[in-house]
Design a protein around this motif. Structure first.
Motif, PDB file in Angstrom:
ATOM      1  N   ALA A  29      22.378 -33.841   8.587  1.00  0.00           N
ATOM      2  CA  ALA A  29      23.644 -34.002   7.870  1.00  0.00           C
ATOM      3  C   ALA A  29      24.617 -32.877   8.208  1.00  0.00           C
ATOM      4  CB  ALA A  29      23.391 -34.050   6.361  1.00  0.00           C
ATOM      5  N   ASN A  30      24.109 -31.677   8.359  1.00  0.00           N
ATOM      6  CA  ASN A  30      24.972 -30.550   8.671  1.00  0.00           C
ATOM      7  C   ASN A  30      25.592 -30.693  10.056  1.00  0.00           C
ATOM      8  OD1 ASN A  30      26.173 -28.080   7.911  1.00  0.00           O
ATOM      9  ND2 ASN A  30      24.657 -26.937   9.086  1.00  0.00           N
ATOM     10  N   ALA A  31      24.836 -31.215  11.001  1.00  0.00           N
ATOM     11  CA  ALA A  31      25.374 -31.472  12.335  1.00  0.00           C
ATOM     12  C   ALA A  31      26.490 -32.514  12.268  1.00  0.00           C
ATOM     13  CB  ALA A  31      24.265 -31.946  13.273  1.00  0.00           C
ATOM     14  N   LEU A  32      26.284 -33.558  11.472  1.00  0.00           N
ATOM     15  CA  LEU A  32      27.294 -34.609  11.333  1.00  0.00           C
ATOM     16  C   LEU A  32      28.543 -34.073  10.629  1.00  0.00           C
ATOM     17  CD1 LEU A  32      24.963 -37.604  10.377  1.00  0.00           C
ATOM     18  CD2 LEU A  32      25.935 -37.053  12.614  1.00  0.00           C
ATOM     19  N   ARG A  33      28.336 -33.213   9.656  1.00  0.00           N
ATOM     20  CA  ARG A  33      29.481 -32.592   8.966  1.00  0.00           C
ATOM     21  C   ARG A  33      30.320 -31.773   9.943  1.00  0.00           C
ATOM     22  NH1 ARG A  33      30.793 -27.769   7.475  1.00  0.00           N
ATOM     23  NH2 ARG A  33      28.782 -26.905   8.135  1.00  0.00           N
ATOM     24  N   GLN A  34      29.658 -30.976  10.763  1.00  0.00           N
ATOM     25  CA  GLN A  34      30.371 -30.145  11.726  1.00  0.00           C
ATOM     26  C   GLN A  34      31.100 -31.000  12.765  1.00  0.00           C
ATOM     27  OE1 GLN A  34      28.170 -26.393  13.048  1.00  0.00           O
ATOM     28  NE2 GLN A  34      26.511 -27.562  12.100  1.00  0.00           N
ATOM     29  N   ALA A  35      30.452 -32.062  13.215  1.00  0.00           N
ATOM     30  CA  ALA A  35      31.064 -32.937  14.211  1.00  0.00           C
ATOM     31  C   ALA A  35      32.297 -33.636  13.637  1.00  0.00           C
ATOM     32  CB  ALA A  35      30.045 -33.969  14.696  1.00  0.00           C
ATOM     33  N   LYS A  36      32.189 -34.113  12.392  1.00  0.00           N
ATOM     34  CA  LYS A  36      33.329 -34.796  11.762  1.00  0.00           C
ATOM     35  C   LYS A  36      34.520 -33.850  11.640  1.00  0.00           C
ATOM     36  CE  LYS A  36      35.548 -38.059   9.512  1.00  0.00           C
ATOM     37  NZ  LYS A  36      34.952 -38.862   8.438  1.00  0.00           N
ATOM     38  N   ALA A  37      34.260 -32.573  11.399  1.00  0.00           N
ATOM     39  CA  ALA A  37      35.337 -31.588  11.250  1.00  0.00           C
ATOM     40  C   ALA A  37      36.099 -31.365  12.551  1.00  0.00           C
ATOM     41  CB  ALA A  37      34.770 -30.263  10.757  1.00  0.00           C
ATOM     42  N   ASP A  98      36.547 -39.542  22.349  1.00  0.00           N
ATOM     43  CA  ASP A  98      37.238 -38.421  22.988  1.00  0.00           C
ATOM     44  C   ASP A  98      36.263 -37.362  23.511  1.00  0.00           C
ATOM     45  OD1 ASP A  98      40.322 -38.741  22.493  1.00  0.00           O
ATOM     46  OD2 ASP A  98      39.335 -39.398  20.668  1.00  0.00           O
ATOM     47  N   PHE A  99      35.197 -37.116  22.780  1.00  0.00           N
ATOM     48  CA  PHE A  99      34.178 -36.183  23.246  1.00  0.00           C
ATOM     49  C   PHE A  99      32.900 -36.351  22.423  1.00  0.00           C
ATOM     50  CE2 PHE A  99      37.017 -33.936  20.320  1.00  0.00           C
ATOM     51  CZ  PHE A  99      36.133 -33.504  19.338  1.00  0.00           C
ATOM     52  N   CYS A 100      31.814 -35.831  22.979  1.00  0.00           N
ATOM     53  CA  CYS A 100      30.492 -35.885  22.353  1.00  0.00           C
ATOM     54  C   CYS A 100      30.149 -34.508  21.783  1.00  0.00           C
ATOM     55  CB  CYS A 100      29.478 -36.295  23.423  1.00  0.00           C
ATOM     56  SG  CYS A 100      27.758 -36.060  22.988  1.00  0.00           S
ATOM     57  N   VAL A 101      29.440 -34.484  20.662  1.00  0.00           N
ATOM     58  CA  VAL A 101      29.035 -33.223  20.037  1.00  0.00           C
ATOM     59  C   VAL A 101      27.516 -33.197  19.893  1.00  0.00           C
ATOM     60  CG1 VAL A 101      29.143 -31.801  17.954  1.00  0.00           C
ATOM     61  CG2 VAL A 101      31.198 -32.971  18.768  1.00  0.00           C
ATOM     62  N   HIS A 102      26.934 -32.036  20.192  1.00  0.00           N
ATOM     63  CA  HIS A 102      25.490 -31.850  19.998  1.00  0.00           C
ATOM     64  C   HIS A 102      25.251 -30.410  19.575  1.00  0.00           C
ATOM     65  CE1 HIS A 102      21.185 -31.366  21.232  1.00  0.00           C
ATOM     66  NE2 HIS A 102      21.117 -32.563  20.685  1.00  0.00           N
ATOM     67  N   CYS A 128      27.953 -27.826  18.322  1.00  0.00           N
ATOM     68  CA  CYS A 128      28.009 -27.351  16.938  1.00  0.00           C
ATOM     69  C   CYS A 128      26.780 -26.478  16.716  1.00  0.00           C
ATOM     70  CB  CYS A 128      28.049 -28.508  15.949  1.00  0.00           C
ATOM     71  SG  CYS A 128      26.569 -29.548  15.936  1.00  0.00           S
ATOM     72  N   LYS A 129      26.779 -25.725  15.659  1.00  0.00           N
ATOM     73  CA  LYS A 129      25.659 -24.810  15.391  1.00  0.00           C
ATOM     74  C   LYS A 129      24.479 -25.585  14.815  1.00  0.00           C
ATOM     75  CE  LYS A 129      24.539 -20.427  13.158  1.00  0.00           C
ATOM     76  NZ  LYS A 129      23.958 -19.893  14.404  1.00  0.00           N
ATOM     77  N   ARG A 130      23.329 -25.388  15.415  1.00  0.00           N
ATOM     78  CA  ARG A 130      22.112 -26.036  14.927  1.00  0.00           C
ATOM     79  C   ARG A 130      21.680 -25.386  13.616  1.00  0.00           C
ATOM     80  NH1 ARG A 130      17.666 -28.974  16.688  1.00  0.00           N
ATOM     81  NH2 ARG A 130      15.660 -28.329  15.818  1.00  0.00           N
ATOM     82  N   THR A 131      21.238 -26.190  12.660  1.00  0.00           N
ATOM     83  CA  THR A 131      20.765 -25.681  11.380  1.00  0.00           C
ATOM     84  C   THR A 131      19.334 -25.177  11.530  1.00  0.00           C
ATOM     85  OG1 THR A 131      22.142 -27.304  10.238  1.00  0.00           O
ATOM     86  CG2 THR A 131      20.415 -26.238   8.949  1.00  0.00           C
ATOM     87  N   GLN A 132      19.138 -23.902  11.292  1.00  0.00           N
ATOM     88  CA  GLN A 132      17.824 -23.300  11.461  1.00  0.00           C
ATOM     89  C   GLN A 132      16.921 -23.603  10.262  1.00  0.00           C
ATOM     90  OE1 GLN A 132      16.945 -21.750  14.332  1.00  0.00           O
ATOM     91  NE2 GLN A 132      18.989 -22.282  15.083  1.00  0.00           N
ATOM     92  N   GLY A 133      15.613 -23.644  10.536  1.00  0.00           N
ATOM     93  CA  GLY A 133      14.643 -23.720   9.444  1.00  0.00           C
ATOM     94  C   GLY A 133      14.252 -25.108   8.996  1.00  0.00           C
TER      95      GLY A 133
END
Length: 379
Positions: A29-37, A98-102, A128-133
């Motif tokens: 979810a955090n990755a998707l949040r960052q990508a949407k931003a 327009d672009f891909c995010v990972h 985007c920053k990977r969520t650790q842990g």
């Protein structure tokens, strides 16, 4: 032309993210949040079971369960089923991306090649920053090992909640500046963190309250929350703390700690507000202190009594605000997920070994790519 006029007339920026999204957790979810931003419209490609088995190993959640879990994330605008494991320029063009995010880690195909090399070469890649842990592999490991290392008895998990991380999750989709902070709004229970999108119920809105453990957040929870939201206009979800859950359910439950479970719930599009560390029994404070609750809902399944032996919904029933939600028989449960792992222990242990070996290879590739970038910068 003003910024508002510009945003109204320009072409929306369409962002692509793809992945397995197995046992969808707050890291996803955090990755998707960052990508949407990074854009305006988030399109998420989800790989098929067959593609994942070929490149990664067997999935815990089935294909449709994974599609539905991604669709329920509040930052997702469109889901593309059966997306290719190797992200191509062609798939981005097909969906007008327009672009891909990972995340800032490398993902490889079965043959060891970078899944995103083609879009990187085409200049259509962002990180985007990977969520650790947290990872699906780590969650499967918890079930295989059946340990309690993810939550500690005798200390409040609320004290370990990262307020900065909660703040980014509580940001309103409409851009409101409200942020959730640690509060003591229910002083008779443990310290509570309230976690919202920054909006309050409007005048005349019907407020619905549900509570639970929400361990290994899955499509069964999502369907329950969807039905709960349909009972009113504003849905508040209480998530019980680790020690209470463990005392009532026993064994090594919950498998995910309070922080992890609360963030997963908050990422669901049907949820308006979360009370982290909510008391197991519905109290007067829950019903009237922060909000005027019109309906308290629970699934039509058996309810474990509170530690004092009482019905946790007794007060809501006495007030005439309690109702039950029909649970569809087809949805998965937390115990059902654990059973999938236990019944296929050998297969998932092999998956873990394969994943660990693959992770080592990907780590080596990440180091090589960092060195290349460093040399390019110096040049």
């Amino acid at each position: 032309m003003s910024k508002t006029d510009d945003s109204a007339t320009r072409k929306p920026v369409r962002v692509w993210v793809d992945g397995c999204f197995d046992m969808m957790h707050y890291g996803h979810a955090n990755a998707l949040r960052q990508a949407k931003a990074m854009g305006d419209v988030l399109v998420v490609g989800v790989h098929s079971d067959a593609e994942i088995a070929k490149n990664k190993g067997p999935t815990v959640m089935r294909e449709q369960e994974r599609y539905d879990a991604v669709a329920a994330c509040k930052w997702v605008d469109q889901v593309v089923p059966n997306a290719p494991y190797n992200t191509t320029v062609e798939i981005l063009k097909e969906y007008d991306i327009d672009f891909c995010v990972h995340g800032d880690d490398i993902t490889t195909m079965a043959d060891g090649t970078d899944c995103y090399q083609a879009v990187k070469d085409a200049g259509l890649y962002r990180e985007c920053k990977r969520t650790q842990g947290v990872s699906t592999t780590e969650l499967v490991g918890r079930m295989l090992l059946m340990t309690r290392d993810h939550h500690r008895r005798g200390e409040s998990s609320i004290a370990n909640v990262n307020a900065q991380e909660l703040g980014s999750f509580s940001a309103s989709l409409s851009g409101a500046k409200h942020r959730t902070t640690i509060s003591h709004c229910l002083p008779t229970s443990k310290r509570i963190v309230q976690f919202s999108e920054g909006r309050e119920p409007k005048e005349g809105d019907r407020v619905v309250y549900v509570d639970g453990t929400f361990d290994l957040f899955h499509i069964g929870h999502i369907e329950f929350l969807k039905r709960a939201k349909a009972l009113g206009d504003f849905l508040i979800v209480g998530v019980h703390d680790d020690q209470t859950v463990n005392a009532i359910k026993g064994s090594n439950f919950p498998l995910m700690n309070l922080h992890e479970r609360a963030l997963s719930v908050l990422a669901c599009r049907y949820v308006d507000e979360v009370i982290i560390g909510a008391p197991y029994s519905v109290t007067e404070d829950i019903l009237s202190k922060e909000y005027h609750v019109h309906t308290v809902a629970h699934g039509n399944t058996s309810t474990d009594p509170d530690l004092d032996g009482k019905d946790p919904y007794q007060l809501a029933k006495e007030r005439g605000v309690y109702t039950e939600i029909e649970n569809p028989n087809s949805t998965i449960t937390t115990n059902g997920i654990i059973e999938r792992i236990i019944q296929n222990r050998v297969m998932f242990e092999q998956r873990q070994r394969r994943k660990n070996a693959k992770a080592e290879l990907e780590s080596q590739k990440e180091e090589e790519e960092k060195k290349k970038k460093a040399k390019a910068t110096q040049a």
